[in-house]
Write an enzyme that holds these catalytic residues in place. Sequence first.
Site, PDB file in Angstrom:
ATOM      1  N   ASP A   5       0.862  -1.191   0.000  1.00 27.55           N
ATOM      2  CA  ASP A   5       0.000   0.000   0.000  1.00 27.55           C
ATOM      3  C   ASP A   5       0.894   1.235   0.000  1.00 27.55           C
ATOM      4  O   ASP A   5       2.082   1.150  -0.337  1.00 27.55           O
ATOM      5  CB  ASP A   5      -0.987  -0.021   1.176  1.00 27.55           C
ATOM      6  CG  ASP A   5      -0.298   0.066   2.545  1.00 27.55           C
ATOM      7  OD1 ASP A   5       0.956   0.213   2.607  1.00 27.55           O
ATOM      8  OD2 ASP A   5      -1.015  -0.013   3.562  1.00 27.55           O
ATOM      9  N   ARG A  49      -4.783  -5.897   0.686  1.00 29.55           N
ATOM     10  CA  ARG A  49      -3.464  -5.526   0.156  1.00 29.55           C
ATOM     11  C   ARG A  49      -2.796  -6.709  -0.542  1.00 29.55           C
ATOM     12  O   ARG A  49      -2.185  -6.568  -1.604  1.00 29.55           O
ATOM     13  CB  ARG A  49      -2.566  -5.020   1.282  1.00 29.55           C
ATOM     14  CG  ARG A  49      -2.879  -3.624   1.759  1.00 29.55           C
ATOM     15  CD  ARG A  49      -1.892  -3.180   2.814  1.00 29.55           C
ATOM     16  NE  ARG A  49      -2.105  -3.850   4.088  1.00 29.55           N
ATOM     17  CZ  ARG A  49      -1.141  -4.115   4.979  1.00 29.55           C
ATOM     18  NH1 ARG A  49       0.113  -3.795   4.697  1.00 29.55           N
ATOM     19  NH2 ARG A  49      -1.419  -4.682   6.128  1.00 29.55           N
TER      20      ARG A  49
END
Length: 247
Positions: free
Chosen positions: A101, A193
């Site tokens: 991220d 993620r």
Amino acid sequence: MTERENLLKTTTFPEFNFAEGELLLINKPYKWTSFDVVGKIRNSLKPLKLKVGHAGTLDPLATGLLIICTGKLTKQIDSFQAEEKEYTGTMVLGATTPSFDMETAVDQEFPLEGITEEDIYAATAPFKGDIQQYPPAHSAVKVNGERLYVKARRGEETELRLRNVTVSAFEITRIELPEIDFRIVCSKGTYIRSLVSDFGRQLNNGAYLSKLTRTRSGSFQLENAYEVAELVAHLRSKKEVPTAPEI
């Protein structure tokens, strides 16, 4: 009119009974940890000495629905946490980061030429149903009693274990490369993620998560959640805070 008065004017609150147990739906702000929200609410309930906890951690860079339980209702946190979750978000295709991220900087970039919209839609197929995934190295998963993100920040490598999760829906809702918007419905313990990172590899490319919002947990919807500032302003505006019942 003060900011607090404005908040109280626009938001309607029920009569809370925090000691007996309340379930509070909160819209977690960007860059707040889930524990930040718990601490803010716990402090606003002083002088009551109540248990306050959350059901289902959200990463600091994520926003959206966070379930907070107080008093006797904290005993049911595990059941709320186990419910199905729904998210919307944005990924960036053509690059990767160590944390999957925006917490860490881009470490690799990839060309996007040749990737079509049809390729992107088709790449969701392997991630629907019962799948396995590795948690991110920068995550709150504990290994030998220590959070993975603590080890990662020290530069230590840890052997990660595959996790079984279920993705009921994975929809692409917007493509404006390098950005791709999506909607995901999944089981407890799914790391969006990781899914985004694996999605990039499925396209022989790279991807990282740039935005994430939890919109639903079980039957609870984000649209019914309080803003933290509104709730805290209400609690602090009360002239008298009810005391816990005698046991």
